[in-house]
Design an enzyme around this catalytic site. Sequence first.
Site, PDB file in Angstrom:
ATOM      1  CG  HIS A   2      31.608  -3.025  66.991  1.00 24.05           C
ATOM      2  ND1 HIS A   2      32.428  -2.077  67.193  1.00 24.05           N
ATOM      3  CD2 HIS A   2      32.049  -3.793  66.187  1.00 24.05           C
ATOM      4  CE1 HIS A   2      33.560  -2.385  66.490  1.00 24.05           C
ATOM      5  NE2 HIS A   2      33.170  -3.771  65.815  1.00 24.05           N
ATOM      6  CG  ASP A  47      33.499   0.743  69.125  1.00 25.17           C
ATOM      7  OD1 ASP A  47      32.801  -0.280  69.767  1.00 25.17           O
ATOM      8  OD2 ASP A  47      33.797   0.151  68.024  1.00 25.17           O
ATOM      9  CB  SER A  90      35.550  -5.936  65.928  1.00 24.48           C
ATOM     10  OG  SER A  90      35.034  -4.966  65.219  1.00 24.48           O
TER      11      SER A  90
END
Length: 239
Positions: free
Chosen positions: A63, A107, A195
């Site tokens: 992402h 991810d 992230s």
Amino acid sequence: MKQYCLILAITIGATFGAPHRGRIFGGDPAAPGQFPSIVSINNPDQFCDGSIISKNWVVTAAHCIDAITSTTTIVAGTNLAHSGGTTHKVTNWFNHEDYDDQTLINDIGLIQIEDEFEFDDVTQPTEFVDPAANATCTVAGWGVTDVVDFPEELQFIEQTVYSFDTCKSFIGDDFTEGQTCAFAQDGKGACFGDSGGPLVCEGKLAGIASFIIENCGAGNPDFYTKPIAYVDWINANIQ
Ligand SMILES: *[C@@H]1O[C@H](CO)[C@@H](O)[C@H](O)[C@H]1NC(C)=O
């Protein structure tokens, strides 16, 4: 339970469901060279982190890859958001083919830089390790803290890795063997902007920060992609 990916939403202009509350949340500033593989990913401000895996490749969350453009920069070799280190242009970036942006399964993504990293005390490639249940590991990042949205200094906390079954009990069928989760204590955890950053066990990369549930530091484990589960995919793609 809804999964909230840990990208800085402000950067991609998305509306973010979860309220800001926390940092690497409850963390301490890292010492120089404590995380020699971490890089920041910048647009031009830091919005995600990654880890150096070779002279010219970085692994991060899928992402994060979605927000990369030809002007994105990778900064290595510094704990400070706005000084020191080396800045690198990106030349190639892609997600895992089976990345699911709803469940956040798979991810993981890769970024190739235009030049090469020069390895030294504060810039090193990382190896991967399987995060063992009950291991004490460390998560680091420049994400939102409980004090400021953009910490200048890299922050870290220690977390305990949970077993597969315990992690799965929070997420259900959306939790796979390619993921792990870890927890410190209420008020501490990964937050938006962390992230793609590392969960480090035994000095090696065990997890890639992926998502939280509820909000930052809310007493739940943080969720990670396990790079060791994707070694074949990584090796096939960085040839
Ligand atoms: C982890 O710790 C729990 C609680 O102390 C224990 O029940 C469990 O057996 C441990 N698991 C491993 C893999 O060491």
